[in-house]
Design an enzyme around this catalytic site. Sequence first.
Site, PDB file in Angstrom:
ATOM      1  N   ALA A  66      -2.108   0.946   1.209  1.00 46.34           N
ATOM      2  CA  ALA A  66      -1.020   1.349   0.385  1.00 46.34           C
ATOM      3  C   ALA A  66      -0.958   2.889  -0.091  1.00 46.34           C
ATOM      4  CB  ALA A  66      -0.986   0.566  -0.597  1.00 46.34           C
ATOM      5  N   GLY A 111      -4.259  -1.746   2.400  1.00 46.93           N
ATOM      6  CA  GLY A 111      -3.194  -2.564   2.945  1.00 46.93           C
ATOM      7  C   GLY A 111      -3.273  -2.345   4.496  1.00 46.93           C
ATOM      8  N   GLU A 114      -5.046  -5.183   5.403  1.00 44.23           N
ATOM      9  CA  GLU A 114      -4.481  -6.348   5.192  1.00 44.23           C
ATOM     10  C   GLU A 114      -3.369  -6.600   6.088  1.00 44.23           C
ATOM     11  OE1 GLU A 114      -4.061  -4.975   1.147  1.00 44.23           O
ATOM     12  OE2 GLU A 114      -4.797  -6.761   0.243  1.00 44.23           O
ATOM     13  N   GLU A 134     -10.319  -0.618  -2.242  1.00 44.46           N
ATOM     14  CA  GLU A 134      -9.542  -0.841  -3.676  1.00 44.46           C
ATOM     15  C   GLU A 134     -10.226  -0.619  -4.961  1.00 44.46           C
ATOM     16  OE1 GLU A 134      -9.097  -2.758  -1.108  1.00 44.46           O
ATOM     17  OE2 GLU A 134      -6.715  -2.807  -0.650  1.00 44.46           O
TER      18      GLU A 134
HETATM   19  N1  COA Z   1      -2.100   6.860   0.346  1.00 49.50           N
HETATM   20  C1  COA Z   1      -1.286   7.931   0.200  1.00 49.50           C
HETATM   21  N2  COA Z   1      -1.717   8.994   0.850  1.00 49.50           N
HETATM   22  C2  COA Z   1      -2.677   9.051   1.813  1.00 49.50           C
HETATM   23  C3  COA Z   1      -3.509   7.445   1.700  1.00 49.50           C
HETATM   24  C4  COA Z   1      -3.124   6.620   1.079  1.00 49.50           C
HETATM   25  N3  COA Z   1      -3.717   5.333   1.040  1.00 49.50           N
HETATM   26  N4  COA Z   1      -4.588   7.926   2.797  1.00 49.50           N
HETATM   27  C5  COA Z   1      -4.302   9.091   3.181  1.00 49.50           C
HETATM   28  N5  COA Z   1      -3.397   9.634   2.593  1.00 49.50           N
HETATM   29  C6  COA Z   1      -2.783  11.128   2.778  1.00 49.50           C
HETATM   30  C7  COA Z   1      -3.951  12.356   1.929  1.00 49.50           C
HETATM   31  O1  COA Z   1      -3.543  12.211   0.762  1.00 49.50           O
HETATM   32  C8  COA Z   1      -3.467  13.470   2.996  1.00 49.50           C
HETATM   33  O2  COA Z   1      -2.043  13.917   2.702  1.00 49.50           O
HETATM   34  P1  COA Z   1      -2.112  15.683   2.337  1.00 49.50           P
HETATM   35  O3  COA Z   1      -2.287  16.138   3.453  1.00 49.50           O
HETATM   36  O4  COA Z   1      -0.722  15.707   1.597  1.00 49.50           O
HETATM   37  O5  COA Z   1      -3.188  15.909   1.419  1.00 49.50           O
HETATM   38  C9  COA Z   1      -3.246  13.081   4.361  1.00 49.50           C
HETATM   39  O6  COA Z   1      -3.203  11.460   4.196  1.00 49.50           O
HETATM   40  C10 COA Z   1      -4.637  13.013   5.301  1.00 49.50           C
HETATM   41  O7  COA Z   1      -5.751  12.256   4.591  1.00 49.50           O
HETATM   42  P2  COA Z   1      -7.094  13.043   4.183  1.00 49.50           P
HETATM   43  O8  COA Z   1      -7.547  12.259   2.994  1.00 49.50           O
HETATM   44  O9  COA Z   1      -6.936  14.476   3.983  1.00 49.50           O
HETATM   45  O10 COA Z   1      -7.733  12.965   5.510  1.00 49.50           O
HETATM   46  P3  COA Z   1      -9.356  12.487   5.835  1.00 49.50           P
HETATM   47  O11 COA Z   1      -9.626  12.484   7.084  1.00 49.50           O
HETATM   48  O12 COA Z   1     -10.118  13.590   4.795  1.00 49.50           O
HETATM   49  O13 COA Z   1      -9.852  11.127   5.041  1.00 49.50           O
HETATM   50  C11 COA Z   1      -9.580   8.668   4.663  1.00 49.50           C
HETATM   51  C12 COA Z   1      -9.362   9.961   5.735  1.00 49.50           C
HETATM   52  C13 COA Z   1      -8.897   7.475   5.316  1.00 49.50           C
HETATM   53  C14 COA Z   1     -10.898   8.647   4.389  1.00 49.50           C
HETATM   54  C15 COA Z   1      -8.944   9.127   3.228  1.00 49.50           C
HETATM   55  O14 COA Z   1      -7.567   9.711   3.582  1.00 49.50           O
HETATM   56  C16 COA Z   1      -8.791   8.027   2.174  1.00 49.50           C
HETATM   57  O15 COA Z   1     -10.017   7.640   1.726  1.00 49.50           O
HETATM   58  N6  COA Z   1      -7.557   7.619   2.149  1.00 49.50           N
HETATM   59  C17 COA Z   1      -7.304   6.610   1.106  1.00 49.50           C
HETATM   60  C18 COA Z   1      -8.140   5.202   1.305  1.00 49.50           C
HETATM   61  C19 COA Z   1      -7.850   3.908   0.605  1.00 49.50           C
HETATM   62  O16 COA Z   1      -8.227   4.107  -0.582  1.00 49.50           O
HETATM   63  N7  COA Z   1      -6.877   3.015   0.895  1.00 49.50           N
HETATM   64  C20 COA Z   1      -6.357   2.109  -0.126  1.00 49.50           C
HETATM   65  C21 COA Z   1      -5.513   2.078  -0.870  1.00 49.50           C
HETATM   66  S1  COA Z   1      -5.101   0.825  -1.805  1.00 49.50           S
END
Ligand code: COA
Length: 259
Positions: A66, A111, A114, A134
């Site tokens: 999400a 999400g 999911e 989460e």
């Molecule tokens: N919501 C909003 N933005 C997200 C996102 C999310 N769930 N997941 C990634 N993004 C965005 C990042 O903020 C970043 O944006 P920016 O370039 O404007 O800063 C962009 O996507 C790239 O992500 P980044 O974190 O730089 O990539 P990474 O390769 O270093 O890491 C992940 C990849 C997937 C490990 C990491 O993005 C992450 O942990 N995301 C969240 C996962 C999460 O907790 N999901 C559950 C949400 S309820």
Amino acid sequence: MSYQNILTAKEDGIFQITLNRPDKLNALNYQTIQEVGMALREANNDSEVKAVLITGSGEKAFAAGADISEFAAYSREEAEKLSRDGNHVFTSIERSPKPVLAAVNGFALGGGCELAMACHLRVASENARFGQPEVNLGLTPGYAGTQRLVQLIGKGKALEYLMTADMISAAEAHRLGLVNYVVPQAELIGKSKEILQKIATKAPLAIAAVIRCVNAHFAYDEDGFEAEVEEFSDCFDSEDFKEGTAAFLEKRKAEFRGR
Ligand code: COA
């Protein structure tokens, strides 16, 4: 129809929905989830469509969850609406009479995981990573991750992944039964379409009936055994049943029409 955050395409009876916010790793904001719901309705209302494929744009993410930036300042009431409305769309995927397959091309977290689990089938690329992170954010999953992960991999492993927030590799997801196949990224869409094309040769009403019966197994207000008796009997009223049995007896390929 035109959409902001997804791409849609129809080819050879397969309706493809591509989550299209690659710079945000296809994070699922409210609008994106609603658009997936609208696109699914479009597919289900189109008689040329036999099956639906959902994937993410780019080679890094199916959907990284999400959209955290959207809900970071939400109140309890706003959170409840987000969860209820998202659940409504994901349940409509699970109950779709046409088969829906998730082609998971990278991260499927929160999400994203999911959404993949709400689909009937999952094919993953070798770089796919699943997970429900989460608890790292002080949250539970909100789109039925606690329910469908248990259904797919069992209570013990589901609780482990839900509580540790560990990511699940594609190979481990396959071992656990979370995904049907793992293939190299270049073969992901091809393999996914191959499975859907095979299903598309079967009787559409029977496919819809199988989906309903399997869902009934997990529904608290339905008896799956009774659902199967009903669906089996209903099939006998269909033209497809007459065609299927006649084709078998005449040693020819059946031509199903979904009637
Ligand atoms: N919501 C909003 N933005 C997200 C996102 C999310 N769930 N997941 C990634 N993004 C965005 C990042 O903020 C970043 O944006 P920016 O370039 O404007 O800063 C962009 O996507 C790239 O992500 P980044 O974190 O730089 O990539 P990474 O390769 O270093 O890491 C992940 C990849 C997937 C490990 C990491 O993005 C992450 O942990 N995301 C969240 C996962 C999460 O907790 N999901 C559950 C949400 S309820």
